[in-house]
Design an enzyme around this catalytic site. Sequence first.
Site, short mmCIF file in Angstrom:
data_model
loop_
_atom_site.label_atom_id
_atom_site.label_comp_id
_atom_site.label_asym_id
_atom_site.label_seq_id
_atom_site.Cartn_x
_atom_site.Cartn_y
_atom_site.Cartn_z
N HIS A 114 -18.04 2.12 -0.96
CA HIS A 114 -18.76 2.52 -2.27
C HIS A 114 -19.15 1.37 -2.48
CE1 HIS A 114 -18.11 6.46 -2.99
NE2 HIS A 114 -16.63 6.28 -3.18
N CYS A 150 -13.29 12.75 -2.30
CA CYS A 150 -14.72 12.26 -2.57
C CYS A 150 -14.58 12.58 -3.98
CB CYS A 150 -15.17 11.38 -2.39
SG CYS A 150 -15.85 9.81 -3.51
N HIS A 181 -11.47 2.69 0.93
CA HIS A 181 -13.11 3.75 0.68
C HIS A 181 -13.55 3.11 -0.53
CE1 HIS A 181 -13.72 7.89 -0.20
NE2 HIS A 181 -13.92 7.35 -1.14
N GLU A 182 -13.00 2.48 -1.78
CA GLU A 182 -13.68 1.97 -2.37
C GLU A 182 -14.77 0.62 -2.82
OE1 GLU A 182 -13.14 3.78 -5.06
OE2 GLU A 182 -11.82 4.93 -4.57
#
Length: 203
Positions: free
Chosen positions: A173, A126, A169-170
Site C-alpha cells: 500500500h 482488503c 500487503h500493507e
Amino acid sequence: KAGVPKGTDKGLFRQTEKSLISNADSVMHVFTVNDTTELKSLRRKSIELSDSAILSSTFRMLSAKLLATVTSPQQDGVGISAPQVGINRRVVAVMRYDKPGKPFEIYANPYIDTLIGPIERGLEGCLSVPGMQGMVSRYSTIVLSYKDLKTLQTRKDTVSGYSAIIFQHECDHLEGILYTDKADTMFVDEKWKAELNKNKHTK
C-alpha cells in the site's frame, strides 16, 4: 514546482494532513477503489516521516485512529496503512499473529529488506477493495526494517507466517500497490458483500 524549495517537506506533517487527522472521527473513513479520487490517492507512493514527526502529537493521534479504524466492527481488519485513510505517509498498523495475545502494533517508515521463501499462495482481502477476495502468492518470511517509536533507531525484525503476509500487503500500500495487482484469481466474497449491503441499508 516553482517557488517551492526542494526538501521543504523534510518529513513533517503538512497542515492539510494535520487537519484531516484531527478533524476525523476516531474511526476514520477508509478510502476504496470504488471512488476515482480515492483510488488516485491509493495509487500514490507514500513518503517517510521525520523523527520529529514520529514524536509529534499528530503521529500519536494518527496511530490511535488507525488502530480504532482497523479494529472497529465495521472494518474488523488485520492490518491498515495510512494511505488507506488519506494520509500518504509510511505508517502501518499490523496484527502480530506471531506474538502472545496477537497485539496490533504501529510501524513508522517500514520497509521490507529481505524476502525469504518458501512462497505460499493464500486468500487475501482488503478494506479498500470491499466485497472481494483473491489468491495471492507471498513469501512466508521477511526481514522488516522500521523506526523504533521511542528511540528513533532503525530496527530490524524477522517475521514469519501470517504476520509476514500482512506486512507485505500493507507495505505494498505504501508503494501504491494493491493486492489485486498480484492476485491470480479474484472473486466476490458473498458474505462480505451481503454485510456491506446490510450496512448500507441501515445507515
